[in-house]
Write an enzyme that holds these catalytic residues in place. Sequence first.
Site, PDB file in Angstrom:
ATOM      1  N   LYS A 160     -34.437  24.010  -2.108  1.00  0.00           N
ATOM      2  CA  LYS A 160     -32.983  23.941  -2.006  1.00  0.00           C
ATOM      3  C   LYS A 160     -32.585  22.581  -1.436  1.00  0.00           C
ATOM      4  CE  LYS A 160     -29.186  26.755   0.000  1.00  0.00           C
ATOM      5  NZ  LYS A 160     -28.907  27.933   0.843  1.00  0.00           N
ATOM      6  N   SER A 178     -25.958  31.311  -0.981  1.00  0.00           N
ATOM      7  CA  SER A 178     -25.770  29.953  -1.443  1.00  0.00           C
ATOM      8  C   SER A 178     -27.012  29.341  -2.075  1.00  0.00           C
ATOM      9  CB  SER A 178     -25.339  29.067  -0.273  1.00  0.00           C
ATOM     10  OG  SER A 178     -26.382  29.025   0.696  1.00  0.00           O
ATOM     11  N   SER A 224     -27.941  34.173   2.308  1.00  0.00           N
ATOM     12  CA  SER A 224     -27.969  33.168   1.240  1.00  0.00           C
ATOM     13  C   SER A 224     -29.241  33.138   0.401  1.00  0.00           C
ATOM     14  CB  SER A 224     -27.740  31.772   1.821  1.00  0.00           C
ATOM     15  OG  SER A 224     -26.374  31.572   2.062  1.00  0.00           O
TER      16      SER A 224
END
Lengths: 579, 476
Positions: A126, A223, A247
């Site tokens: 990420k 996210s 997330s």
Amino acid sequence: MQFDQSKCSVLKGFVTIKDGCAHVVPAAAVDLYFCSVSPGPCGGRLSTRTMLGRTLREVSAALKQGHITPTELCQKCLSIIKKTKFLNAYITVSEEVALKQAEESEKRYKKGHSLGDLDGIPIAVKDNFSTSGIETTCASNMLRGKGYVPPYNATVVQKLLDQGALLMGKTNLDEFAMGSGSTDGVFGPVKNPWSYSKQYREKRKQKSHCENEDSNWLITGGSSGGSAAAVSAFTCFAALGSDTGGSTRNPAAHCGLVGLKPSYGLVSRHGLIPLVNSMDVPGILTRCVDDAAIVLGVLAGHDPKDSTTIQDPVKPFVLPSLTDVSKLCIGIPKEYLTPELSSEVRSLWSKAANLFESEGAKVIEVSLPHTSYSIVCYHVLCTSEVASNMARFDGLEYGHRCDIDVSTEAMYAATRREGFNDVVRGRILSGNFFLLKENYENYFVKAQKVRRLIANDFVTVFNSGVDVLLTPTTLSEAVPYTEFIKEDNRTRSAQDDIFTQAANMAGLPAVSVPMALSNQGLPIGLQFIGRAFCDQELLTIARWFEKQVQFPVIQLQELMDDCSSVFENEKLASVSLKQ
Amino acid sequence: MAAPMLRLCCPGRRWALACIDGCSRHRRGAPNGCTSSRKRGQSSVAQQPFITAQKPRKGEHEWAAVVGLEIHAQISSKSKLFSGSQVHFAAPPNSLVSFFDASLPGTLPVLNRRCVEAAVMTGLALNCRINKKSLFDRKHYFYADLPAGYQITQQRLPIAVNGSLVYSFCAGKNRSQVINKTARVKQIQLEQDSGKSLHDDLRSQTLIDLNRAGVGLLEVVLEPDMSCGEEAATAVRELQLILQALGTSQANMAEGQLRVDANISVHHPGEPLGVRTEVKNLNSARFLAKAIDYEIQRQINELENGGEILNETRSFDSKLGCTIPMRDKEGKQDYRFMPEPNLPPLLLYDTESLPAGADPQQVIDIDRIREQLPELPSVTREKLVQQYGMLPEHSFTLLNEVGLLEFFQNVMKETRAEPKKVTSWVLNTLLGFLKQQNLAVSESPVTPSALAELLNLLDRKAISSSAAKQNWKRFR
């Protein structure tokens, strides 16, 4: 559906699903394109011709046995990344780095000196983890503006690289990980690979309202949506997410993946660009529980650079195989049965509880009485820490700097105005409000007290003999983007984190495991929450569950059909797997 | 009137106390520079500012001044408080900056054990209660030399509390009377230093040097137990000596290793304390005393002229000798304190609470640090008085002048002369000369051995006293 919200207790509400969704897909269907999940009694037969659909453990075995080389694997993944570019899963594809790493890995394999299970395995990270020499943006103009390239690796990234993993790239997210859809970053929204799956498309054809298919793609959740899409679309075998309020688990549930949020303090946060330091945990997204355990085994342990990691040595993660669940006690928190919960998720939740019960486990209703305060409490604590953590982005040392040079103050203001999106600025403003001297006691301190109560709720439940809690991960399956953006980020985050954020408040390990497909052919995941630092126990139970439900593999052949060769590997006649 | 008259000698050097004759000409003056604003007690203020501040002419309201201090002492450590960067004065700009110091996103603080030990040691030397659990907080403000936008400090639960600093000065006609005073130590907290901003007004640029950013500081908060500049300066000097004896800080004010903020207010005795002002960044003992006395007088004048004192931050202009309000456009800062989430509570142990089998590298034992405490200046002075029959005020001078005690002891080692004679020679002849020449003890042209030899000759009566005094400088 016999679920009377007002009266029935959760326990009595457990019913079997009568029709509709494809909860358990027959093994034969799975075999078509991609091999089934973990090896063992039901998954040991490797009749598939593909490699990319395999689990990390399987492909690792194939690498060791020389059925495929790291470079071949890397190139295949790179070609799928290109093929699935429209998913917007990656912000940066580190092709050169990955190929070079593959080359080195290949040399090691040739010498018979592989570094371990992850050697030569493509992974994605990420884009809020610092990667030395690779641009890190947090999907924000603040860092992207001048192309912030960290001079160091996050500890978790370094650990993966030390194991020989291949870094395919940096994945998309909501700006600074603030969101639950992966829709609010400067690089645009991430598209859920399941939007293009055979399973979903066929269901839609049945309903056939002739909607414009392209505009009806689904969100990944967030996210860490980029990481979820990357694993789900077979561009890599595992990805790092971050998990502050859900997330990692939320997009895992929406993308049919295993999403693990380890215990707070088990995995180093050094190099993770923080959202809420006291809740952030690096998350792991994989296609099966075993793979998550392998990655966690590599990442877990004390880091001298993160004072909040545990001092005690961490034993290697080997999941014992669980065959008897009769000694287990599964808790079903009654407060999680909210009116917003979709009936399908509710049914699957019941079904899962029944599954445990039918196999001899004790399934009891438990109470986490402070659950309803969680969202508000989280809002205060999260925004306060955000206000503090974002203070460093002032345009001086790195990142975006505006052109205004009237005064330092004017430069700060304009830089931050230009660098952050509305969501980030909104949270900074709220957080600073809560931290004002006059508000601190009434908001921040109170929220901390509530947080303690929430954490104590879990302590009480676990002390009463419950081994793990079983809850939904999300309210429903993934929704179309057009649907999702009807609500603002704040509303969405508050709604979508409802089942996941308490584990962050309490620092507990939690894992979302995909259970079945919905009526629409979309994945639904359930969450297990374990005792602090009992991550291994949690994963052991999760793996047992995974084996029972036999979640179907995503069928993306339509998407990939013109590059079927990518999925073929003739060399892979037989791969023997040792467990 | 108990407040003694003190003399600060020799402008330009750091001796706060010198009780010998010969430098009384450097009498501490009243705030000068901005004297035109003073209307009352002019003549006496010029001579005896502290007395005036508290004892004005008959028929007027009496004023009392209250002074509290916040002293920042840079911890003498190899690396910074939360990072591995080295600590060095005068290194090339931005050469000692780690990723953490530059606040790169994702970096985390890791507490330096040495800094904690220094804080505990200082706390013990100042008779503090050491908190076995202390916490770190973030204090937020935007400033170019504060890269993270917050400073990590100990606002809620500092490492040491409730101590005392005993300082003494010589008073009386012959300055032979030693008066002990005590300032209560409210707390000692560990915190980060900021970087340095260099303002280039010509090009309207600010240059930032982060070498100092993140260096460990001990903030020592002294309760408002002082009443004039001299008391404050003497207290600071004593603290400086203690820190240097402990080795916890080099405490060199000229190098910014010791910086003082003073909180000052005036009131009528028996009435509530007045509104206070804060005078920031006082970087020499002399300016400290000057600034405080100026500020006391300014407040008195202001109030007597019907004005009011604003709760504001002021700085001392050493050229003009007056305090001026600092530019503070935004009004009062709200620092939005919050707990530092990346640092768990700091736990300390004593012999009793030390967990069995604890790794000594992982725990700090307060009792062990207590055992390692070196001799404190007050004890050294007492020993000098007892061992050599020295006058107390002489013992003060020996310690206050950097290097003078060592010089004295080296002379003593090599001479058969009477201690009193040695004391007199070192304090009067040598020190007087050095001051006249504006030299530090380390720069003395006469070595301890040379002086010892001279004193031996004198002792053997090989030379006369007057000849020795005339020619002593030739002994090298």
